[in-house]
Design a protein around this motif. Sequence first.
Motif, short mmCIF file in Angstrom:
data_model
loop_
_atom_site.label_atom_id
_atom_site.label_comp_id
_atom_site.label_asym_id
_atom_site.label_seq_id
_atom_site.Cartn_x
_atom_site.Cartn_y
_atom_site.Cartn_z
N UNK A 150 1.25 -1.13 -0.04
CA UNK A 150 -0.06 0.55 0.05
C UNK A 150 0.75 0.87 0.47
N UNK A 151 2.27 1.12 0.73
CA UNK A 151 2.57 1.92 0.96
C UNK A 151 3.86 2.78 -0.79
N UNK A 154 -10.08 -1.59 4.54
CA UNK A 154 -9.68 -2.34 6.33
C UNK A 154 -9.27 -1.49 7.00
N UNK A 155 -8.42 -0.96 6.46
CA UNK A 155 -7.55 0.02 7.69
C UNK A 155 -8.51 1.59 7.83
N UNK A 183 -5.95 6.24 8.77
CA UNK A 183 -5.86 6.21 8.11
C UNK A 183 -4.39 5.75 7.28
N UNK A 184 -4.60 5.08 5.53
CA UNK A 184 -3.43 4.38 5.74
C UNK A 184 -1.70 4.86 5.54
N UNK A 230 2.88 4.13 8.77
CA UNK A 230 4.02 4.19 9.43
C UNK A 230 3.99 3.05 11.33
N UNK A 231 2.32 2.62 11.49
CA UNK A 231 3.16 2.00 12.93
C UNK A 231 3.78 0.73 11.87
N UNK A 232 3.15 0.30 10.65
CA UNK A 232 3.64 -0.74 10.30
C UNK A 232 5.89 -0.27 10.00
N UNK A 233 5.91 1.06 9.95
CA UNK A 233 7.44 0.53 9.66
C UNK A 233 7.63 0.79 11.18
#
Length: 132
Positions: free
Chosen positions: A18-19, A97-98, A104-105, A110-113
């Motif tokens: 997505x990023x 889903x997000x 927001x995406x 950012x959390x994933x990173x």
Amino acid sequence: MPRMTALFSAALLTAGLMSAQAHAQDQSQDPAQDPSATQQPQATAEDFSDEQLQQFADASQEIAVISQDYTERLQEAEDEQAQQEVRMEANDKMVEVVEDSGLDVDTFNAIGQAIQQDPEMMQRVQEMASES
């Protein structure tokens, strides 16, 4: 616990997908913008509330299921056009889903990173996911 790690790996790969697409869209909207100027500092656990981390955990679980489903469909796609359609459909579902989770995406990514850089934060989010 290994299942949770696999789950988050799938979610993080998805977040990367997505990023990358969001970044490509940003580039196409403003080609004069210097891409190096858009580099953001690394986020840390303190940058996110417990509520955001819980939303991330919940969304990640759903995204992992979507990712698995669409990975199978992608492998069955007959040509590049069909693969692209599967990717776009998967991306749309993951974005939905997000957003339905309340994030927001950009925040999800950012959390994933941040999780990739912070094993303690990953552990915390995994615990949140296993409790929900």
